[in-house]
Design a protein around this motif. Structure first.
Motif, mmCIF file in Angstrom:
data_model
loop_
_atom_site.group_PDB
_atom_site.id
_atom_site.type_symbol
_atom_site.label_atom_id
_atom_site.label_comp_id
_atom_site.label_asym_id
_atom_site.label_seq_id
_atom_site.Cartn_x
_atom_site.Cartn_y
_atom_site.Cartn_z
ATOM 1 N N ALA A 1 0.839 -1.202 0.000
ATOM 2 C CA ALA A 1 0.000 0.000 0.000
ATOM 3 C C ALA A 1 0.870 1.246 0.000
ATOM 4 N N ALA A 2 1.926 1.222 0.822
ATOM 5 C CA ALA A 2 2.810 2.390 0.885
ATOM 6 C C ALA A 2 3.409 2.666 -0.488
ATOM 7 N N ILE A 3 3.832 1.604 -1.170
ATOM 8 C CA ILE A 3 4.429 1.794 -2.496
ATOM 9 C C ILE A 3 3.385 2.331 -3.469
ATOM 10 N N TYR A 4 2.165 1.836 -3.340
ATOM 11 C CA TYR A 4 1.104 2.295 -4.227
ATOM 12 C C TYR A 4 0.893 3.804 -4.093
ATOM 13 N N PHE A 5 0.784 4.270 -2.853
ATOM 14 C CA PHE A 5 0.541 5.709 -2.677
ATOM 15 C C PHE A 5 1.744 6.530 -3.101
ATOM 16 N N LEU A 6 2.913 5.970 -2.863
ATOM 17 C CA LEU A 6 4.129 6.696 -3.239
ATOM 18 C C LEU A 6 4.164 6.907 -4.747
ATOM 19 N N TYR A 7 3.879 5.866 -5.509
ATOM 20 C CA TYR A 7 3.995 6.072 -6.962
ATOM 21 C C TYR A 7 2.847 6.889 -7.521
ATOM 22 N N GLN A 8 1.703 6.865 -6.814
ATOM 23 C CA GLN A 8 0.614 7.752 -7.261
ATOM 24 C C GLN A 8 1.078 9.204 -7.223
ATOM 25 N N SER A 9 1.721 9.567 -6.110
ATOM 26 C CA SER A 9 2.176 10.956 -6.000
ATOM 27 C C SER A 9 3.339 11.199 -6.947
ATOM 28 N N ASN A 10 4.139 10.162 -7.163
ATOM 29 C CA ASN A 10 5.265 10.272 -8.080
ATOM 30 C C ASN A 10 4.787 10.596 -9.495
ATOM 31 N N LEU A 11 3.704 9.943 -9.861
ATOM 32 C CA LEU A 11 3.170 10.101 -11.213
ATOM 33 C C LEU A 11 2.731 11.530 -11.468
ATOM 34 N N GLU A 12 2.189 12.168 -10.433
ATOM 35 C CA GLU A 12 1.758 13.561 -10.562
ATOM 36 C C GLU A 12 2.943 14.437 -10.948
ATOM 37 N N VAL A 13 4.100 14.193 -10.289
ATOM 38 C CA VAL A 13 5.294 14.991 -10.571
ATOM 39 C C VAL A 13 5.773 14.752 -11.998
ATOM 40 N N VAL A 14 5.735 13.461 -12.396
ATOM 41 C CA VAL A 14 6.262 13.116 -13.717
ATOM 42 C C VAL A 14 5.439 13.787 -14.812
ATOM 43 N N LYS A 15 4.124 13.862 -14.577
ATOM 44 C CA LYS A 15 3.259 14.423 -15.618
ATOM 45 C C LYS A 15 3.490 15.907 -15.819
ATOM 46 N N ASP A 16 4.065 16.557 -14.815
ATOM 47 C CA ASP A 16 4.381 17.988 -14.903
ATOM 48 C C ASP A 16 5.373 18.202 -16.044
ATOM 49 N N PRO A 17 5.015 18.946 -17.108
ATOM 50 C CA PRO A 17 5.814 18.976 -18.330
ATOM 51 C C PRO A 17 7.216 19.555 -18.164
ATOM 52 N N GLN A 18 7.395 20.527 -17.245
ATOM 53 C CA GLN A 18 8.710 21.156 -17.189
ATOM 54 C C GLN A 18 9.676 20.423 -16.260
ATOM 55 N N ALA A 19 9.158 19.435 -15.511
ATOM 56 C CA ALA A 19 9.984 18.820 -14.483
ATOM 57 C C ALA A 19 11.193 18.041 -15.014
ATOM 58 N N PRO A 20 11.022 17.197 -16.044
ATOM 59 C CA PRO A 20 12.048 16.192 -16.324
ATOM 60 C C PRO A 20 13.476 16.687 -16.503
ATOM 61 N N THR A 21 13.692 17.997 -16.677
ATOM 62 C CA THR A 21 15.080 18.397 -16.901
ATOM 63 C C THR A 21 15.810 18.775 -15.614
ATOM 64 N N SER A 22 15.065 19.087 -14.563
ATOM 65 C CA SER A 22 15.752 19.609 -13.382
ATOM 66 C C SER A 22 16.449 18.489 -12.615
ATOM 67 N N LEU A 23 17.551 18.901 -11.958
ATOM 68 C CA LEU A 23 18.352 17.940 -11.199
ATOM 69 C C LEU A 23 17.585 17.416 -10.004
ATOM 70 N N LEU A 24 16.804 18.303 -9.409
ATOM 71 C CA LEU A 24 16.052 17.927 -8.216
ATOM 72 C C LEU A 24 15.048 16.836 -8.550
#
Lengths: 840, 189
Positions: free
Chosen positions: A442-465
């Motif tokens: 369950a913990a992994i499930y919720f973690l990747y749900q929130s992870n997916l939100e970040v990934v979908k953000d179009p400008q994110a993938p280039t930043s080091l953070l």
């Protein structure tokens, strides 16, 4: 004694050497011999005997007239000379008087005839050898007690040897070498037997002359040489031989099996790397696409696998679609598909093969119940050479023996309340462990749900953070994989299983459940959420897997440091009651299986993942070795390493390989490949590449068969339906056969017990007779030691004949199935005969 | 390796390869290790015997509880002193090698455990075996009662024909059902 001079000329070392085989065959270039003409038809054997009267005479001649038989031997063919030499050795032995004591047991390997049609010759030979062992125990000392004279024994042994030689001479040279090698004799005796066999063979060869068999002999000889060279080369190239010996010497077979397993996995990965690199990566590297990398190398990529690596051949996205290259056309789609399919099929086949073999060796044959007999008779590890380890082993063994004895004495008495309590504890621990597994999922499930939100953000993938934040998920997964098994082993200490093996199985089962459910939830995430939301999702999954593999590696290092090093420091310095840690083979092997599952899943998404896995395994080997030797002590319970190994191979096959195979198969058959990258862009499913290829093939004449196979076999349900049906029928048949065998085993067991009873009965009779003989011997001191022949057959006691009616007489065939009880009976009969004669 | 190869003639080497389960490298290594045990002046002859005490200084055998039995079983010495020639030594290594068959291994294991060389494992042999495995000193030895119990357990499990001793076929039967035996009955140089 003048014969000893000739002995010098025919130097045995020269005569028996392999080179001589060539000399002989070339000198008799046109000789013919058929290796099988002796063990099939009895009449042919008769021919053979007639053709070689001198040979037979020699072999049948009584010992004392040996000198006389040399006359005939002198006129024999060249090839018989080694036989003389052998006999000379016998003579020599006799004069020394050392023969009887030193090698009677060895020579007794031979036995009477072998019934035609018994399966492998050498097998039955060995069995007869074992039978003889009980007849001539202790080099004939016991026989003296039974009243057989030295001469009788010698004659008997000599006959045995001649039979053995004849039997060996009838084999093909390949079988013959193997059979001689497998005789339980000293080298000197083997040499002697071999020289006789060669002599027998070459004399036989003198009768039939062709060139062809000689050639085949030559060829087989060179093949044999080639084979031995190959074996030596393989052994010379064996990886980590010295290290393995060191580990085996200090920690025994159980711990060694972990390292062997690791090495085995390493071989798998080397193979998969070679295949993927050769068929997918190299063509791609030869024809680089017109893309320029827009991200520079920053260093963090080594951990995250993203950024710079994203555009390289590391991942699925780095491969171009369609046909690359102009002159030799290379269809990347088909290459990608078939390479991975072939690799997985080969992996599956080799896994099934090793699993089946391992099962056959370790499970079908092994005892269902554990006893003290195997612990004493076959558990000593001769590999262990370390002094301290041996002392510890002895201690452990003693404690185990005492434990098992006291358990057996007390028996297991449990009241109902105790049983209920036990049941409650088991239920509780199972609930807690499944709860822990579910919680981590369950913990992994919720973690990747929130992870997916970040990934979908179009400008994110280039930043080091962002790149660093992708490490969170693999970190959490690996953390669960490290911590929860530790909790499980704590839980395991709380429950008490009567059977230590049961305890290990339970802990293995829980760990497998945990790891597989974590991987299952991750696969669901990749298949369901990632595939529909991210543009180049295959590469994304590849990166995730890369991170998981790397993180897992770091956690293995952590595990060695905290789990073993710190535990050792605590155990020796702070809390001596804890003691030095033991190397937990089961947990470590499960870690390896988990890592391999990741590598298998990743094969489609990141074809070069096996390289990472290779490096990881390589470093892990040395890490574990150092940690083991520095921090750990040999395991307290030494048991059944081979069975554990079988279970590990089975686990590697069932949840691990089958799981990753179905995951890849689902991806290939059902998921839509991403549109913007990778070899399959634009298709609806990956498998469509094959369908398109078949459409193209249809227009090319001469390839209709391929299309036909595709249409009627691959795509037809009927074919698979029939295949399944056939397999089911076959399985049913084999099941029935095993049932029959089980029944047979029960019957044979009963037979053995009955024969044992017979033996006891006969021995009792024998003793009675001996007692009676002593009394009569004191009355009639003369005539007591006269040797008697077998053929003087008299009826002393009718029940003897009653009992052994239908069984062969001693001069006749004593096949391998005739028990030693019969031989004892013969001896008893003989005693009785003597007795009878003495009386009258 | 060059020096050892020249000491062992080529035809002898190939003969040993044919008669034992050892490979060329193993035989050469064995030869090297064996000549190290010999005194300098004896190294030229091939049939030189090495006394048992010398053989037992090898690290592979030094701590083995069955070391003396191993030497006695493989020795062809007429004086029964457990001394080994090079060929005896090869026999030993061959039986303990990786590629030796289960039958060979169990045959020699049986002879090693058969302390009084009478062809069966009787109570006396089993008692000595247990003492070897658990340690010979007084405080490590099992009590007579435990020993009796243990031996009767062993006989109950493995003595199929109930004659009070374990013979070779019964022993092989036990061993064939214990898959660990093949991997643990091994001595590698």
């Amino acid at each position: 004694m003048s014969f000893y001079n000739t002995d010098g000329i025919f130097n045995p070392a020269y005569h028996d050497s392999e080179t001589l085989e060539i000399h002989r065959s070339t000198s008799r270039r046109s000789h013919h011999y058929n290796p099988y003409d002796m063990d099939q038809e009895p009449w042919q054997r008769g021919v053979f005997h007639d053709a070689l009267p001198s040979y037979n005479e020699q072999s049948r001649a009584p010992w004392d007239s040996r000198q006389g038989s040399w006359r005939t031997a002198d006129s024999m063919a060249m090839g018989l000379i080694p036989t003389q030499q052998g006999s000379l050795r016998w003579e020599h032995n006799r004069t020394n008087g050392g023969y009887q004591t030193s090698s009677a047991v060895d020579y007794s390997t031979a036995h009477q005839e072998q019934s035609p049609g018994t399966p492998p010759i050498d097998r039955s030979m060995r069995q007869r050898g074992t039978r003889k062992m009980s007849l001539f125990p202790g080099g004939g000392v016991a026989l003296g007690k039974l009243g057989m004279t030295e001469e009788d024994i010698r004659e008997e042994i000599e006959n045995e040897e001649q039979d053995l030689v004849k039997e060996l001479a009838a084999m093909s040279s390949r079988d013959q070498i193997r059979a001689i090698r497998e005789l339980p004799m000293s080298i000197e005796d083997k040499k002697h037997i071999r020289s006789q066999v060669l002599a027998c063979k070459s004399s036989k060869r003198g009768l039939h002359l062709t060139c062809c068999t000689d050639c085949s002999e030559q060829v087989s000889l060179s093949f044999r040489r080639c084979g031995t060279t190959m074996v030596s080369a393989k052994q010379a190239m064996e990886l980590w031989q010295g290290t393995m010996k060191e580990i085996g010497g200090k920690f025994g077979t159980g711990v060694l099996s972990y390292f062997l397993f690791l090495k085995w996995l390493l071989m798998f990965n080397i193979f998969s790397f070679l295949v993927n690199f050769g068929f997918i990566t190299v063509p791609q590297l030869v024809q680089p696409p017109n893309k320029t990398a827009n991200v520079g190398f920053r260093g963090l990529e080594l951990l995250t696998g993203a950024g710079y690596f994203n555009e390289t051949v590391m991942y699925y996205g780095g491969y171009s679609d369609g046909i690359i290259g102009t002159q030799p056309e290379y269809d990347m789609q088909l290459a990608y598909f078939f390479t991975i399919a072939a690799y997985l099929v080969l992996c599956g086949a080799s896994l099934i093969y090793s699993m089946a073999r391992s099962f056959q060796r370790n499970f079908v044959l092994s005892y269902p119940a554990s006893g003290s007999a195997w612990r004493l008779l076959c558990s000593w590890d001769f590999k262990v050479t370390n002094d301290k380890a041996i002392r510890q082993r002895k201690n452990n063994l003693r404690i185990q023996l005492k434990e098992s004895l006291s358990e057996k004495l007390q028996g297991i008495h449990m009241t109902t309340s105790e049983k209920l309590k036990q049941f409650g504890i088991h239920l509780g621990t199972w609930l807690i462990s499944t709860g822990l597994a579910a919680g981590s999922c369950a913990a992994i499930y919720f973690l990747y749900q929130s992870n997916l939100e970040v990934v979908k953000d179009p400008q994110a993938p280039t930043s080091l953070l962002y790149e660093a934040s992708t490490l969170l998920l693999p970190f959490v997964v690996s953390l669960f994989n490290l911590v929860i098994p530790l909790l499980y082993s704590l839980l395991n200490k709380a429950e008490r299983y009567s059977n230590p093996r049961m305890q290990i199985y339970v802990i293995v089962l829980r760990n497998v459940l945990l790891k597989m459910s974590i991987l299952g939830i991750l696969c669901y995430y990749w298949m369901h959420d990632v595939a529909s939301n991210i543009s180049c999702w295959e590469s994304f999954v590849g990166q995730d897997l890369y991170r998981l593999v790397i993180m897992d590696f770091f956690f293995i290092m952590f595990g060695s440091f905290f789990g073993e090093f710190l535990r050792n420091v605590i155990g020796t310095k702070c809390l001596p009651s804890l003691g030095v840690p033991e190397f937990d083979v089961a947990r470590n092997v499960l870690d390896l299986i988990y890592a391999q599952t990741l590598a298998w899943i990743g094969i489609y998404f990141s074809p070069l993942l096996p390289v990472i896995q290779l490096i990881k395994l390589f470093i892990t080997f040395y890490l574990k070795k150092v940690s083991l030797i520095q921090n750990c002590q040999p395991p307290r319970r030494s048991g059944r390493a081979a069975q554990m190994q079988t279970i590990f191979i089975a686990l590697l096959f069932f949840p691990s390989f089958v799981g990753s195979l179905s995951m890849v198969a689902y991806t290939v058959w059902s998921l839509k490949p991403s549109d913007s990258c990778g070899p399959f862009q634009g298709l609806n499913t990956t498998f469509e590449a094959v369908a398109l290829w078949m459409d193209r093939e249809e227009n090319i004449p001469g390839s209709m068969w391929a299309v036909w196979i595709y249409e009627n076999v691959i795509k037809s349900e009927l074919f698979f339906f029939l295949l399944t049906l056939i397999f089911l029928v076959l399985i049913y048949f084999f099941w029935q056969i095993t049932q029959g065998r089980k029944l047979l085993i029960v019957l044979l067991r009963e037979q053995i017990i009955n024969e044992g009873k017979d033996k006891a009965f006969l021995l009792m009779k024998l003793q009675n007779l001996q007692k009676a003989k002593k009394t009569t011997a004191s009355l009639q001191p003369t005539n007591a030691q006269q040797p008697k022949r077998f053929d003087v057959r008299q009826h002393i006691e009718p029940d003897y004949d009653q009992e052994f009616e239908g069984l062969p007489r001693p001069e006749e065939d004593i096949g391998p199935s005739v028990p030693s009880a019969l031989i004892q009976a013969m001896l008893a009969r003989r005693m009785a005969e003597e007795e009878e004669e003495d009386r009258y | 390796m060059g020096t050892t190869a020249s000491q062992l003639p080529k035809d002898l080497l190939s003969e040993y390869q044919e008669l034992t389960f050892l490979t060329k490298q193993e035989i050469l290594l064995a030869h090297k290790r064996f000549t190290e045990l010999l005194a300098k002046e004896d190294r030229s002859s091939t049939s030189q015997r090495v006394p048992m005490e010398k053989v037992l200084t090898m690290p592979e055998l030094k701590s083995n509880p069955f070391r003396k039995r191993i030497c006695h079983v493989f020795s062809t010495s007429e004086a029964k002193d457990g001394s080994l020639t090079f060929e005896d030594f090869l026999d030993l290594l061959s039986a303990f090698s990786d590629s030796a068959t289960l039958e060979i291994k169990s045959h020699y294991a049986f002879r090693i455990f058969d302390f009084d060389d009478d062809g069966t494992l009787d109570c006396g042999d089993l008692e000595k075996l247990v003492n070897c495995l658990t340690g010979e000193t007084d405080d490590t030895r099992l009590t007579p009662e435990e020993m009796r119990q243990l031996i009767s357990n062993i006989l109950e499990e493995s003595d199929i024909d109930k004659d009070g001793t374990v013979n070779l076929s019964e022993f092989q039967h036990v061993i064939s059902r214990s898959p660990d035996f093949v991997s643990s009955f091994k001595i590698v140089l």
